[in-house]
Design a protein around this motif. Structure first.
Motif, PDB file in Angstrom:
ATOM      1  N   PHE A   1      10.747  -2.996  -5.109  1.00 27.61           N
ATOM      2  CA  PHE A   1      10.329  -3.245  -3.716  1.00 27.61           C
ATOM      3  C   PHE A   1       9.632  -2.033  -3.096  1.00 27.61           C
ATOM      4  O   PHE A   1       8.894  -2.157  -2.140  1.00 27.61           O
ATOM      5  CB  PHE A   1      11.527  -3.678  -2.871  1.00 27.61           C
ATOM      6  CG  PHE A   1      11.981  -5.089  -3.175  1.00 27.61           C
ATOM      7  CD1 PHE A   1      11.139  -6.169  -2.961  1.00 27.61           C
ATOM      8  CD2 PHE A   1      13.246  -5.330  -3.680  1.00 27.61           C
ATOM      9  CE1 PHE A   1      11.539  -7.469  -3.252  1.00 27.61           C
ATOM     10  CE2 PHE A   1      13.666  -6.627  -3.972  1.00 27.61           C
ATOM     11  CZ  PHE A   1      12.819  -7.701  -3.763  1.00 27.61           C
TER      12      PHE A   1
ATOM     13  N   VAL B   1      -2.744  -5.401  -5.565  1.00 28.99           N
ATOM     14  CA  VAL B   1      -1.704  -6.016  -4.728  1.00 28.99           C
ATOM     15  C   VAL B   1      -0.508  -6.331  -5.617  1.00 28.99           C
ATOM     16  O   VAL B   1      -0.651  -6.918  -6.683  1.00 28.99           O
ATOM     17  CB  VAL B   1      -2.223  -7.301  -4.049  1.00 28.99           C
ATOM     18  CG1 VAL B   1      -1.108  -7.987  -3.269  1.00 28.99           C
ATOM     19  CG2 VAL B   1      -3.409  -6.991  -3.152  1.00 28.99           C
ATOM     20  N   ILE B   2       0.691  -5.926  -5.149  1.00 28.72           N
ATOM     21  CA  ILE B   2       1.901  -6.152  -5.948  1.00 28.72           C
ATOM     22  C   ILE B   2       2.881  -7.042  -5.173  1.00 28.72           C
ATOM     23  O   ILE B   2       3.162  -6.801  -3.991  1.00 28.72           O
ATOM     24  CB  ILE B   2       2.586  -4.811  -6.299  1.00 28.72           C
ATOM     25  CG1 ILE B   2       1.662  -3.970  -7.198  1.00 28.72           C
ATOM     26  CG2 ILE B   2       3.930  -5.050  -6.996  1.00 28.72           C
ATOM     27  CD1 ILE B   2       2.099  -2.535  -7.395  1.00 28.72           C
ATOM     28  N   VAL B   3       3.344  -8.074  -5.851  1.00 29.83           N
ATOM     29  CA  VAL B   3       4.362  -8.957  -5.277  1.00 29.83           C
ATOM     30  C   VAL B   3       5.642  -8.781  -6.084  1.00 29.83           C
ATOM     31  O   VAL B   3       5.603  -8.754  -7.316  1.00 29.83           O
ATOM     32  CB  VAL B   3       3.912 -10.436  -5.357  1.00 29.83           C
ATOM     33  CG1 VAL B   3       5.060 -11.370  -4.975  1.00 29.83           C
ATOM     34  CG2 VAL B   3       2.707 -10.670  -4.448  1.00 29.83           C
TER      35      VAL B   3
ATOM     36  N   VAL C   1       7.297  -0.284  -4.417  1.00 28.14           N
ATOM     37  CA  VAL C   1       5.854  -0.278  -4.683  1.00 28.14           C
ATOM     38  C   VAL C   1       5.200  -1.618  -4.325  1.00 28.14           C
ATOM     39  O   VAL C   1       3.983  -1.773  -4.428  1.00 28.14           O
ATOM     40  CB  VAL C   1       5.523   0.043  -6.174  1.00 28.14           C
ATOM     41  CG1 VAL C   1       6.056   1.406  -6.564  1.00 28.14           C
ATOM     42  CG2 VAL C   1       6.067  -1.030  -7.103  1.00 28.14           C
ATOM     43  N   ALA C   2       6.029  -2.584  -3.890  1.00 24.45           N
ATOM     44  CA  ALA C   2       5.499  -3.927  -3.630  1.00 24.45           C
ATOM     45  C   ALA C   2       4.784  -3.991  -2.282  1.00 24.45           C
ATOM     46  O   ALA C   2       5.215  -3.389  -1.305  1.00 24.45           O
ATOM     47  CB  ALA C   2       6.627  -4.945  -3.670  1.00 24.45           C
ATOM     48  N   ASP C   3       3.674  -4.723  -2.242  1.00 27.13           N
ATOM     49  CA  ASP C   3       3.010  -4.993  -0.968  1.00 27.13           C
ATOM     50  C   ASP C   3       3.711  -6.142  -0.252  1.00 27.13           C
ATOM     51  O   ASP C   3       3.794  -6.173   0.963  1.00 27.13           O
ATOM     52  CB  ASP C   3       1.545  -5.370  -1.231  1.00 27.13           C
ATOM     53  CG  ASP C   3       0.788  -4.237  -1.893  1.00 27.13           C
ATOM     54  OD1 ASP C   3       0.385  -3.320  -1.175  1.00 27.13           O
ATOM     55  OD2 ASP C   3       0.653  -4.265  -3.131  1.00 27.13           O
ATOM     56  N   TYR C   4       4.186  -7.099  -1.051  1.00 28.54           N
ATOM     57  CA  TYR C   4       4.931  -8.220  -0.499  1.00 28.54           C
ATOM     58  C   TYR C   4       6.197  -8.423  -1.314  1.00 28.54           C
ATOM     59  O   TYR C   4       6.129  -8.501  -2.548  1.00 28.54           O
ATOM     60  CB  TYR C   4       4.097  -9.504  -0.540  1.00 28.54           C
ATOM     61  CG  TYR C   4       2.775  -9.374   0.184  1.00 28.54           C
ATOM     62  CD1 TYR C   4       2.732  -9.351   1.588  1.00 28.54           C
ATOM     63  CD2 TYR C   4       1.576  -9.265  -0.514  1.00 28.54           C
ATOM     64  CE1 TYR C   4       1.531  -9.214   2.259  1.00 28.54           C
ATOM     65  CE2 TYR C   4       0.370  -9.132   0.146  1.00 28.54           C
ATOM     66  CZ  TYR C   4       0.352  -9.099   1.535  1.00 28.54           C
ATOM     67  OH  TYR C   4      -0.836  -8.967   2.196  1.00 28.54           O
ATOM     68  N   GLY C   5       7.314  -8.484  -0.623  1.00 25.66           N
ATOM     69  CA  GLY C   5       8.574  -8.653  -1.337  1.00 25.66           C
ATOM     70  C   GLY C   5       9.301  -9.898  -0.882  1.00 25.66           C
ATOM     71  O   GLY C   5       9.225 -10.310   0.280  1.00 25.66           O
TER      72      GLY C   5
ATOM     73  N   ARG D   1       1.544   0.425 -11.336  1.00 22.52           N
ATOM     74  CA  ARG D   1       1.421   0.816  -9.928  1.00 22.52           C
ATOM     75  C   ARG D   1      -0.025   0.893  -9.445  1.00 22.52           C
ATOM     76  O   ARG D   1      -0.266   0.902  -8.236  1.00 22.52           O
ATOM     77  CB  ARG D   1       2.188   2.101  -9.637  1.00 22.52           C
ATOM     78  CG  ARG D   1       1.615   3.344 -10.260  1.00 22.52           C
ATOM     79  CD  ARG D   1       2.547   4.532 -10.104  1.00 22.52           C
ATOM     80  NE  ARG D   1       3.087   4.634  -8.756  1.00 22.52           N
ATOM     81  CZ  ARG D   1       4.257   5.220  -8.465  1.00 22.52           C
ATOM     82  NH1 ARG D   1       4.989   5.730  -9.414  1.00 22.52           N
ATOM     83  NH2 ARG D   1       4.656   5.306  -7.219  1.00 22.52           N
TER      84      ARG D   1
END
Lengths: 333, 253
Positions: free
Chosen positions: A304, A291-293, A306-310, A287
């Motif tokens: 989703f 940046v998390i995808v 913790v995701a920046d882009y899902g 975490r």
């Protein structure tokens, strides 16, 4: 005033970036407190003076000794102790790499003091340190005050800035003699097998491409490896393959790739999770990524959160399309 | 031969943890505890050595509260011979130095050829206690082992590091810390569970007064993340959009 000793780790004739993070952090503390920064090189010590000066060292201590070309806990801890005494240092700082985590507590034991490990925050005020460290693999953050003397501190890699080199700085250097006996070499290094070139550990990566249950098997990881190959060719940073516990426990991939509370804790600039649902134990390990995808067919997957882009989509459609698209953009094969 | 296995009681890694409103601790009501997963590799390895060499005594030692007897009991059910609990309430607040100092007397009294433990505890991520103990007893340490072979009085180990693998030879007595991959910890058998009920667990009170060099200020939940974007377009436009955002908005590609 705090004189600070920083242990410098080298690998393949280069200073590891994490040591520069520790060095720059030491510089800031020394500037605030009016102390000096001592950098310590053990084993191979040639050719690093300028870089160390540029990143903040005032003095470079060198313990040049054939027998120390490979890391060994006991003689290295002795070298640190000798350097601390010589520098009159009240702080010992290093990166919490595998080596750092092995070395630092052995040094702390020599001084008979408690130490703090794997910090994500460090501030010096009124002769004390205020520290922040993740607990329970980052499910909780703890703030503590450290008043031990000397203060022995390891920093989580990739969290602290290494800063910009100041090429106008210079440092003096000094050879240090450490009294080592045969007894210090009871443990022996028989062989060192460094990772093959191009194979990056998740803790060192700028980008992690990670797979979970949805990857379905070793073949799925092959597909992720193809994506890594394209990213490598695109030259966007050091890229590593990650995995969830389910994927590791199913035997699809080696455990050294596992990210999570019982695997490795990572902080890359980009973490791409393919077919990972996001169990709390996995989220704990990734975490702090910048940046998390998340790519997952299940819109309810906790990843989703913790995701920046899902992307709610089948990874077996997404990955080949990403490969195709990236090849076009970066003009690579 | 005598092997000591150091283990720690930790919250189950599958749990979401809450911080108390005053920040003094996590909420511990209704938490299930387990043996620190890396310590399970140490238990298994001790049992494998015992099975191979026969004449081996294995002792589980833990600094923990009364409830930690349950984790010691599980280790005994897996097959270790007996247990020692160094009893401390609120043991999770102890620093590594203090924990090691509390273990020191017990270890000295017991004596050992080999100490095995996990590479770290998954609650504090410190990896400190083994190195303190190694220094206190002036013995070699080898951390993160994924392979262990005993050859007479020498432990041949493979250490797994982020930079690669290393083979070390370590003469006993020594302390080794275990990494995932070393073995597959067994589950306690029904027979093991029955036998464990009769195995002794000694309880000792530590004489060492905890150091106060590290003071807890507060605990807090991890920093909140701003909610992310779900890219709501048809395939393959959604993939193109993702890559565009990673390049132009997040600037990570």
């Amino acid at each position: 005033m705090a004189n600070i000793l920083v242990f410098i780790e080298t690998k393949k004739d280069e200073i590891r970036e994490f040591s520069l993070e520790a060095l720059n952090t030491a510089r800031k503390i020394a500037d605030a407190s009016g102390g000096k920064v001592y950098a310590l090189l053990v084993g191979k010590t040639d050719g690093f003076d300028d870089t160390l000066a540029h990143y903040g060292a005032d003095v470079v201590y060198k313990v040049t000794d054939e027998r120390l070309s490979n890391y060994l806990t006991v003689p290295y801890a002795k070298a640190v102790k000798a350097a601390m005494d010589k520098a009159g240092a009240s702080v010992f700082l290093l990166s919490a790499t595998s080596l750092g985590k092995d070395l630092a507590p052995r040094v702390a034991a020599k001084f008979g003091v408690p130490m703090v490990s794997d910090l994500t925050g460090l501030e010096y005020k009124d002769g004390k340190f205020e520290i922040v460290k993740p607990l329970y693999a980052g499910k909780v953050y703890g703030t503590f005050e450290l008043s031990a003397e000397p203060a022995i501190i390891s920093l989580r890699p990739k969290i602290f800035e290494k800063g910009e080199p100041d090429t106008s700085r210079s440092a003096s250097s000094e050879e240090l003699t450490v009294d080592l006996t045969d007894d210090d070499f009871r443990a022996k290094v028989v062989e060192v097998k460094e990772k093959e070139t191009g194979e990056i550990d998740v803790t060192e990566a700028d980008i992690i491409v990670s797979g979970g249950r949805g990857v379905k098997g070793p073949e799925g990881f092959e597909l992720l490896r193809q994506l890594i190959d394209v990213l490598n060719k695109a030259g966007v940073g050091k890229v590593a393959l990650g995995a969830s516990r389910v994927a590791v426990d199913s035997g699809w991939i080696d455990h050294s790739h596992q990210v999570g509370q019982t695997g490795k804790v990572v902080a890359p600039k980009l973490y791409m999770a393919f077919g990972i649902s996001g169990a709390i134990q996995h989220l704990a390990g990734m975490r702090t990524s910048k940046v998390i995808v998340a790519v997952n067919k299940d819109p309810e997957a906790p990843i989703f959160k913790v995701a920046d882009y899902g992307l709610v989509e089948d990874l077996f459609k997404v990955v080949p399309e990403m490969i195709k698209e990236l090849k076009e953009i970066y003009k690579v094969e | 031969m005598k092997i000591l296995v150091l283990l720690k009681k930790v919250p189950d890694t599958g749990l979401t943890l809450q911080v108390k409103p005053d920040g003094s601790d996590i909420v511990r009501d209704n938490i299930t505890y387990v043996i620190n997963p890396y310590d399970e590799f140490a238990i298994e390895e001790a049992l494998k050595i015992k099975e191979k060499l026969g004449d081996v005594e294995t002792v589980a030692i833990s600094v923990g509260d009364e409830g930690a007897k349950e984790q010691i009991r599980t280790a005994l059910a897996m097959g270790l011979d007996r247990g020692i609990l160094v009893k401390v309430d609120g043991f999770w607040d102890l620093d590594g130095y203090t924990t090691a100092m509390m273990l020191k007397d017990v270890i000295e009294k017991e004596g050992f050829d080999l100490i095995l433990t996990g590479k770290m505890a998954v609650d504090d991520y410190n990896s400190q206690v083994p190195a303190y103990i190694a220094e206190f007893f002036n013995i070699p340490q080898a951390t993160y082992i994924v392979k262990l072979e005993l050859d007479g009085n020498t432990a041949k180990v493979e250490r797994e590091l982020e930079t690669g693998m290393e083979e070390w030879e370590v003469p006993l007595p020594a302390i080794l810390t275990c990494e995932k991959g070393l073995n597959e910890p067994r589950y306690p058998s029904l027979r093991g569970i029955m036998q464990a009920k009769k195995k002794p667990i000694d309880v000792v009170e530590p004489s060492f007064t905890p150091s106060e060099a590290i003071k807890k200020v507060k605990l807090a939940p991890p920093p909140e993340k701003a909610p992310g974007k779900i890219i709501d377009k048809e395939f393959p436009e959604n993939v193109k959009e993702l890559i565009r955002l990673l390049r132009e908005e997040a600037k990570v590609l």
